[in-house]
Design a protein around this motif. Structure first.
Motif, PDB file in Angstrom:
ATOM      1  N   LEU A  18     -10.954  23.123 -25.086  1.00 48.85           N
ATOM      2  CA  LEU A  18      -9.841  22.494 -25.277  1.00 48.85           C
ATOM      3  C   LEU A  18      -9.044  23.193 -23.989  1.00 48.85           C
ATOM      4  N   PHE A  19      -9.187  24.191 -23.545  1.00 44.67           N
ATOM      5  CA  PHE A  19      -8.406  24.685 -22.407  1.00 44.67           C
ATOM      6  C   PHE A  19      -9.044  24.028 -21.331  1.00 44.67           C
ATOM      7  N   ALA A  20     -10.214  23.741 -21.181  1.00 46.30           N
ATOM      8  CA  ALA A  20     -10.890  22.962 -20.098  1.00 46.30           C
ATOM      9  C   ALA A  20     -10.463  21.618 -19.892  1.00 46.30           C
ATOM     10  N   GLU A  21     -10.185  20.847 -20.941  1.00 41.05           N
ATOM     11  CA  GLU A  21      -9.689  19.506 -21.079  1.00 41.05           C
ATOM     12  C   GLU A  21      -8.380  19.386 -21.215  1.00 41.05           C
ATOM     13  N   ARG A  22      -7.398  20.391 -21.515  1.00 41.30           N
ATOM     14  CA  ARG A  22      -6.161  19.951 -21.577  1.00 41.30           C
ATOM     15  C   ARG A  22      -5.367  21.059 -20.909  1.00 41.30           C
ATOM     16  N   GLY A  23      -5.936  22.145 -20.457  1.00 44.16           N
ATOM     17  CA  GLY A  23      -5.046  23.228 -19.899  1.00 44.16           C
ATOM     18  C   GLY A  23      -4.618  24.506 -20.909  1.00 44.16           C
ATOM     19  N   ARG A  70      -3.741  27.156 -33.657  1.00 39.94           N
ATOM     20  CA  ARG A  70      -4.082  26.488 -34.902  1.00 39.94           C
ATOM     21  C   ARG A  70      -5.140  25.456 -34.458  1.00 39.94           C
ATOM     22  N   GLU A  71      -4.889  24.742 -33.226  1.00 34.66           N
ATOM     23  CA  GLU A  71      -5.566  23.561 -32.748  1.00 34.66           C
ATOM     24  C   GLU A  71      -7.087  24.182 -32.509  1.00 34.66           C
ATOM     25  N   ILE A  72      -7.277  25.317 -31.976  1.00 32.06           N
ATOM     26  CA  ILE A  72      -8.423  26.084 -31.701  1.00 32.06           C
ATOM     27  C   ILE A  72      -9.231  26.282 -33.026  1.00 32.06           C
ATOM     28  N   VAL A  73      -8.512  26.706 -34.008  1.00 31.28           N
ATOM     29  CA  VAL A  73      -9.216  27.011 -35.211  1.00 31.28           C
ATOM     30  C   VAL A  73      -9.546  25.477 -35.865  1.00 31.28           C
ATOM     31  N   GLU A  74      -9.088  24.510 -35.733  1.00 30.11           N
ATOM     32  CA  GLU A  74      -9.153  23.028 -36.395  1.00 30.11           C
ATOM     33  C   GLU A  74     -10.480  22.771 -35.598  1.00 30.11           C
ATOM     34  N   ALA A  75     -10.485  22.949 -34.480  1.00 33.09           N
ATOM     35  CA  ALA A  75     -11.504  22.250 -33.530  1.00 33.09           C
ATOM     36  C   ALA A  75     -12.934  22.951 -33.823  1.00 33.09           C
ATOM     37  N   GLY A  92     -13.536  24.022 -36.857  1.00 29.52           N
ATOM     38  CA  GLY A  92     -14.142  23.818 -38.067  1.00 29.52           C
ATOM     39  C   GLY A  92     -13.762  24.817 -39.115  1.00 29.52           C
ATOM     40  N   GLN A  93     -12.732  25.867 -38.881  1.00 35.10           N
ATOM     41  CA  GLN A  93     -12.305  27.060 -39.532  1.00 35.10           C
ATOM     42  C   GLN A  93     -11.141  26.531 -40.502  1.00 35.10           C
ATOM     43  N   ARG A  94     -11.249  27.387 -41.736  1.00 31.61           N
ATOM     44  CA  ARG A  94     -10.106  26.696 -42.483  1.00 31.61           C
ATOM     45  C   ARG A  94      -8.972  28.034 -42.214  1.00 31.61           C
ATOM     46  N   ASN A  95      -9.444  29.072 -42.125  1.00 25.84           N
ATOM     47  CA  ASN A  95      -8.315  30.244 -41.778  1.00 25.84           C
ATOM     48  C   ASN A  95      -7.424  30.210 -40.596  1.00 25.84           C
ATOM     49  N   ALA A  96      -6.038  29.898 -40.835  1.00 27.80           N
ATOM     50  CA  ALA A  96      -5.605  29.386 -39.416  1.00 27.80           C
ATOM     51  C   ALA A  96      -5.214  30.744 -38.827  1.00 27.80           C
ATOM     52  N   ALA A  97      -5.450  31.807 -39.271  1.00 27.81           N
ATOM     53  CA  ALA A  97      -5.086  33.220 -38.353  1.00 27.81           C
ATOM     54  C   ALA A  97      -6.314  33.688 -37.905  1.00 27.81           C
ATOM     55  N   ALA A  98      -7.789  32.744 -37.654  1.00 25.04           N
ATOM     56  CA  ALA A  98      -9.010  33.177 -37.521  1.00 25.04           C
ATOM     57  C   ALA A  98      -8.982  33.738 -36.122  1.00 25.04           C
ATOM     58  N   VAL A  99      -8.237  32.904 -35.140  1.00 30.04           N
ATOM     59  CA  VAL A  99      -8.072  33.443 -33.774  1.00 30.04           C
ATOM     60  C   VAL A  99      -7.618  34.956 -33.457  1.00 30.04           C
ATOM     61  N   HIS A 100      -6.384  34.939 -34.110  1.00 35.27           N
ATOM     62  CA  HIS A 100      -5.845  36.236 -34.121  1.00 35.27           C
ATOM     63  C   HIS A 100      -6.772  37.337 -34.776  1.00 35.27           C
ATOM     64  N   TYR A 101      -7.412  37.127 -35.777  1.00 37.47           N
ATOM     65  CA  TYR A 101      -8.226  37.986 -36.452  1.00 37.47           C
ATOM     66  C   TYR A 101      -9.430  38.535 -35.465  1.00 37.47           C
ATOM     67  N   TYR A 102     -10.094  37.636 -34.919  1.00 36.11           N
ATOM     68  CA  TYR A 102     -10.976  37.920 -34.167  1.00 36.11           C
ATOM     69  C   TYR A 102     -10.801  38.363 -32.740  1.00 36.11           C
ATOM     70  N   PHE A 103      -9.890  37.979 -32.395  1.00 33.43           N
ATOM     71  CA  PHE A 103      -9.447  38.257 -30.917  1.00 33.43           C
ATOM     72  C   PHE A 103      -8.056  39.005 -30.287  1.00 33.43           C
ATOM     73  N   GLY A 104      -7.180  39.058 -31.409  1.00 34.49           N
ATOM     74  CA  GLY A 104      -5.920  39.386 -31.117  1.00 34.49           C
ATOM     75  C   GLY A 104      -4.819  38.312 -30.545  1.00 34.49           C
ATOM     76  N   SER A 105      -4.461  38.377 -29.456  1.00 36.73           N
ATOM     77  CA  SER A 105      -3.535  37.418 -28.910  1.00 36.73           C
ATOM     78  C   SER A 105      -4.126  36.315 -27.985  1.00 36.73           C
ATOM     79  N   LYS A 106      -3.447  35.334 -27.719  1.00 29.74           N
ATOM     80  CA  LYS A 106      -4.167  34.184 -26.655  1.00 29.74           C
ATOM     81  C   LYS A 106      -4.687  34.807 -25.441  1.00 29.74           C
ATOM     82  N   ASP A 107      -3.942  35.881 -24.977  1.00 30.21           N
ATOM     83  CA  ASP A 107      -4.520  36.295 -23.762  1.00 30.21           C
ATOM     84  C   ASP A 107      -5.741  37.146 -24.063  1.00 30.21           C
ATOM     85  N   ASP A 108      -5.767  37.802 -25.137  1.00 30.36           N
ATOM     86  CA  ASP A 108      -7.064  38.379 -25.453  1.00 30.36           C
ATOM     87  C   ASP A 108      -8.226  37.694 -25.474  1.00 30.36           C
TER      88      ASP A 108
END
Length: 220
Positions: free
Chosen positions: A26-31, A38-43, A45-61
């Motif tokens: 997504l970052f490569a194609e759209r910036g 939430r878009e990352i989670v959906e792409a 195929g995950q259901r938990n909207a907080a999955a990125v935060h849970y596994y990585f912390g912030s977007k910068d992380d």
């Protein structure tokens, strides 16, 4: 090295990798700015909207982990190739250029780095340049530093400032070529493509980088 949270065993590690693959694409194609968590989670195929935060912390992380993992994969190949060339003795310019190019062109990785890494890095350089410079340098670019030192030694008849400029131009050109190859492969360019197939593409990029470094100077 502390890369945010580390993956847990089993399904956790798989989910983490799926999120990284989806985010990088997504970052490569759209910036960077245009992509939400939430878009990352959906792409992925995950259901938990907080999955990125849970596994990585912030977007910068998450961004840092994507940058550093790719940089480490590239630099490991580059260091190995330089070690082999130096052990054989009489290191030639072509040997160093090959290490510089092949380390990028043959990037592997378990989360799709070879599919999107250089377009992602282009987005990072454009939108998050201070972070890019901080995260991709230092301990993650030892092999690159060795390449630059060899270039200055092997091009001793060229003014140091001009060598530095040419190394910069060569690096920018190489990343553009690699990003173009990624995009072409996404569009279906196969191994027999006249420009982007292998080994045509890799040898062509080696030729291009060497030409930038050794071309005649047109100024004092």
């Amino acid at each position: 090295m502390n890369l945010a949270r580390q993956p847990s065993a089993g399904r956790g590690g798989t989910t983490r990798n799926e999120l990284k693959r989806a985010a990088r694409r997504l970052f490569a194609e759209r910036g960077i700015a245009a992509v939400g968590m939430r878009e990352i989670v959906e792409a992925a195929g995950q259901r938990n909207a907080a999955a990125v935060h849970y596994y990585f912390g912030s977007k910068d992380d998450l961004l840092r982990e994507l940058v550093v993992e790719g940089a480490d994969l590239v630099d490991a190949i580059r260091r190995r190739m330089l070690d082999e060339a130096e052990a054989a003795g009489d290191v030639r310019l072509r040997d160093v250029v090959r290490a510089l190019v092949v380390a990028n062109a043959e990037l592997g990785g378990e989360t799709g780095e070879s599919e999107t890494y250089f377009r992602f890095m282009t987005s990072m350089q454009t939108e998050r340049r201070p972070m890019f410079d901080e995260w991709a340098g230092g301990e993650h670019s030892e092999g690159y530093g060795r390449c630059v030192a060899h270039f200055h030694r092997l091009l001793a008849d060229v003014p140091p400032a001009l060598v530095k400029q040419r190394v910069l131009f060569a690096g920018l050109s190489l990343r553009t070529l690699l990003a173009g190859r990624e995009a072409a492969r996404d569009e279906g360019a196969g191994l027999d493509h006249p420009y982007w197939g292998e080994p045509v593409a890799t040898e062509g990029m080696i030729d291009a980088v060497e030409a930038i470094l050794t071309g005649p100077a047109t100024r004092a």
